[in-house]
Write a protein that holds these residues in place. Structure first.
Motif, PDB file in Angstrom:
ATOM      1  N   ARG A  15     -16.402  48.636 -52.895  1.00 46.75           N
ATOM      2  CA  ARG A  15     -16.772  48.304 -54.270  1.00 46.75           C
ATOM      3  C   ARG A  15     -16.074  49.225 -55.258  1.00 46.75           C
ATOM      4  O   ARG A  15     -15.581  48.784 -56.311  1.00 46.75           O
ATOM      5  N   GLU A  43     -26.466  41.445 -46.965  1.00 47.22           N
ATOM      6  CA  GLU A  43     -27.406  42.081 -47.885  1.00 47.22           C
ATOM      7  C   GLU A  43     -26.886  43.439 -48.334  1.00 47.22           C
ATOM      8  O   GLU A  43     -26.987  43.799 -49.517  1.00 47.22           O
ATOM      9  N   ARG A 100     -24.080  42.895 -50.890  1.00 50.06           N
ATOM     10  CA  ARG A 100     -24.614  42.559 -52.214  1.00 50.06           C
ATOM     11  C   ARG A 100     -25.240  43.789 -52.884  1.00 50.06           C
ATOM     12  O   ARG A 100     -25.087  44.004 -54.085  1.00 50.06           O
ATOM     13  N   ARG A 155     -19.614  40.641 -54.304  1.00 45.82           N
ATOM     14  CA  ARG A 155     -19.985  39.227 -54.383  1.00 45.82           C
ATOM     15  C   ARG A 155     -18.951  38.378 -53.627  1.00 45.82           C
ATOM     16  O   ARG A 155     -18.207  37.596 -54.208  1.00 45.82           O
ATOM     17  N   ARG A 172     -17.967  33.652 -46.571  1.00 45.44           N
ATOM     18  CA  ARG A 172     -18.818  34.323 -45.587  1.00 45.44           C
ATOM     19  C   ARG A 172     -18.731  33.519 -44.298  1.00 45.44           C
ATOM     20  O   ARG A 172     -19.177  32.370 -44.246  1.00 45.44           O
TER      21      ARG A 172
END
Length: 382
Positions: A155, A195, A198, A203, A207
């Motif tokens: 991220r 999970e 996220r 995002r 998947r």
């Protein structure tokens, strides 16, 4: 004993030949796309499971697939060169792979570890990545203990503009047996991984966990995309669905001889004839990809009748017991095919050798001439 002089390999235009039926690939793709809950990625690694990566890719894309997948970046370059107009994912690369070229050429890459993430983030530009979690195979993918940190670090790299996390992926270890408890554990771990992704602020739009077997048997594992490779060419590891095999292997008879009972055949005299018989020599062996372990079990089709392969498989040749029937030189022997005419299938050869179909189709050697037929147009599932 009468000995007929053999033809040389390939004389008179005859030689072993591998026929690839793209009509079968088209049929299988449509069926798999109808079973998948989301998009279908056509996996064309290992030269399209030995069927020709570009031919399989083009056919799959025309009949329901929307993405392409391979293992190495080297496999990805040919797909990019073909300008097929869809995303290509490569998911098995060393940490020093050419991620700069991957970024420049728009290839998406899987990231299974912090060192891989650092290497990808260091490449010029912004690389589209799929974070890869180990869902229970202790093989490729990040270990659960490192997953949360990998997501947070990805991220931060995304915020710096170094990567774009477009996917999260994993592999099922027991999908060939839909009832195996390890599938439920893998599904749970994958949801847990999503999970954490996220929670880290990621995002990922793609998947994907299911491959061919799970695409056919386990909708709970589908998520937004399924990856299918073996199924495209007619292999269903779950054994639940009738797919169409796309590969047929034939070869000519190069010599025939009449022998007495008790005649030893091949290296080590592993077989002795039990009666007077005709023996045909076929110019195919383990150097061409036929599994040597199938010796003593294998059969081929000659004149519409199955005949046993006798003696050991040699590097370049095998011997067929014709019983009381001779054949002409150049007569075509079908080693395997779809089974429609009674010929052995790849599945049978795999069983005779104690292996899997994937092993057989990806092992067929490059010296065998190939003919691709049935390049199909888009049409409805039938």
């Amino acid at each position: 004993m009468t000995i007929l002089l053999p033809q040389t390999r390939g004389s008179a235009g005859r030689a072993p030949r591998l026929d690839i039926d793209l009509g079968a690939v088209a049929h299988n793709t449509r069926l798999l796309a109808s079973r998948a809950s989301g998009e279908l990625m056509a996996v064309v690694k290992a030269d399209g499971f030995g069927h020709g990566a570009l031919d399989v890719a083009r056919t799959a894309l025309a009949h329901g697939a929307t993405r392409l997948g391979v293992t190495s970046l080297e496999e990805a370059w040919a797909l990019v060169d073909a300008d097929l107009g869809v995303p290509v994912l490569s998911w098995l690369n060393p940490v020093d792979a050419d991620f700069a070229t991957a970024t420049a050429r728009g290839v998406e890459v899987a990231v299974p570890s912090l060192p891989h993430l650092a290497a990808v983030a260091a490449a010029p530009g912004r690389t589209r990545i799929h974070l890869h979690v180990d869902a229970g195979m202790a093989r490729d993918g990040a270990e659960p203990a490192s997953w949360a940190l990998l997501c947070r670090t990805a991220r931060r790299a995304e915020q710096r503009g170094e990567v774009e996390v477009v996917g999260v992926m994993g592999h099922l270890g027991c999908a060939a047996d839909p009832a195996d408890d390890c599938n439920a554990l893998a599904r749970t771990r994958f949801v847990w991984a999503l999970e954490h992704a996220r929670a880290a602020g990621l995002r990922p739009r793609d998947r994907h966990l299911a491959a061919t077997a799970a695409t056919l048997t386990d909708p709970r594992s589908h998520h937004t995309m399924s990856r299918v490779g073996a199924g495209l060419v007619g292999i269903d590891p779950s054994g639940t669905t009738s797919l169409r095999p796309a590969m047929t292997l034939t070869a000519p008879v190069v010599s025939v001889r009449r022998v007495r009972a008790g005649t030893p055949v091949g290296y080590g005299h592993a077989h002795r004839t039990s009666r007077a018989t005709h023996l045909a020599l076929v110019p195919l062996g383990y150097a061409d990809g036929l599994p040597r372990a199938a010796a003593g079990c294998a059969e081929v089709l000659v004149h519409g009748v199955r005949r046993p392969v006798v003696g050991l498989l040699s590097m370049d040749q095998l011997v067929v017991d014709l019983a009381d029937r001779g054949v002409d030189l150049g007569e075509t022997v079908t080693v395997f095919g779809p089974g429609d005419q009674g010929e052995p299938t790849v599945a049978e050869w795999a069983a005779w050798a104690g292996t899997i179909e994937h092993d057989v189709v990806t092992g067929i050697g490059a010296r065998i001439a190939r003919r691709v037929r049935g390049v199909p147009h888009l049409r409805s599932l039938s």
